[in-house]
Structures are given as C-alpha cells and as structure tokens.
Design an enzyme around this catalytic site. Structure first.
Site, PDB file in Angstrom:
ATOM      1  N   CYS A   1     -74.727  44.932  -4.911  1.00 47.13           N
ATOM      2  CA  CYS A   1     -74.740  43.640  -4.228  1.00 47.13           C
ATOM      3  C   CYS A   1     -73.324  43.066  -4.279  1.00 47.13           C
ATOM      4  CB  CYS A   1     -75.726  42.684  -4.896  1.00 47.13           C
ATOM      5  SG  CYS A   1     -75.648  41.009  -4.213  1.00 47.13           S
ATOM      6  N   ASP A  26     -78.464  47.780  -6.230  1.00 39.97           N
ATOM      7  CA  ASP A  26     -79.585  47.721  -5.295  1.00 39.97           C
ATOM      8  C   ASP A  26     -80.136  49.133  -5.150  1.00 39.97           C
ATOM      9  OD1 ASP A  26     -79.385  44.981  -4.644  1.00 39.97           O
ATOM     10  OD2 ASP A  26     -77.821  45.399  -3.167  1.00 39.97           O
TER      11      ASP A  26
END
Length: 133
Positions: A50, A57
C-alpha cells in the site's frame, strides 16, 4: 460561509500515481496457432505494498482473454507479477496497469483482468478492468 473541502484522508497525488510508471519486467509472448478460444490464468499469490500505509496487500489476479496473434508466455508473466511485491501501488492501479501491459504485449481480441483482494479492516475489494473499454 465557505464550504469545507472534503478530506482525502491525507492521500496525495503522489500516493494516487504510485506504481503506475514503475519499470517492470517485460511480458513476453509466443505466436498463437489457433483462433476463437479463451485463456484464463489465475494468479493466487499477488502481493504489493500500500503506497500510503506501506503494509502488504494480498490478492488473486485473474487474466481472461481471447488471443489474437500472440499469447502471453507464462514464465515471463510469473516474473512480471512477482515484481509487484516491492511496489507501492493501489489495487485499482495494479489491475489497470496489468491490463494495459497485457494488451500492449499480446494485443488480444479482448481481455479482462480481475483482482480479488483479501479483507483488510473488514473490507474486501474486487477490481475488474476490461479491454476494449
């Protein structure tokens, strides 16, 4: 009385554009020998970072396309997808970038890239990008 501009949560244009132009390994192709069939490739181990929180992620990326004159070579696709591991990029940007790079490499008749991302904070996201738009 002036209206207050809605907060963007501290996200900047730099966050929003992060990863879009990062150099990635080239997607290679091989000459297609047939017509009128579809290819679906599921990649269950997609990871990226991120750009705002720097937290990882995770998700599954699915490529679904009808080849024209070329098919994407799977080893180069694997290397390409694994390169996202160290890139700060939002889900939406990653899915759209993957679609753009796939279309640029093999020029399919049509393509759909879907990203299904694992829940974070009680929310999960599914992003779908299509060619032609």
């Amino acid at each position: 009385m002036k209206k207050k501009k809605p907060s963007s949560g501290g996200y900047t244009d730099l966050h929003a554009k992060c990863g879009i132009t990062t150099s990635l390994p080239e997607l290679e192709t091989w000459p297609n020998q047939f017509s009128g069939y579809e290819i679906t490739i599921e990649i269950p181990e997609y990871t990226a970072i991120c750009p705002k929180t720097q937290l990882p992620d995770f998700g599954t990326i699915t490529l679904h396309y009808m080849p024209n004159k070329a098919c994407v070579e799977l080893k180069s696709l694997k290397v390409y997808i694994h390169a996202y591991r160290n890139i700060g990029i939002f889900y939406e940007n990653a899915v759209n970038r993957i679609l753009e790079d796939l279309v640029k490499a093999c020029k399919p008749k049509w393509a759909i890239v879907t990203g299904v991302f694992t829940a974070r904070g009680g929310l999960s996201s599914t992003i779908k990008a299509m060619y032609p738009k």
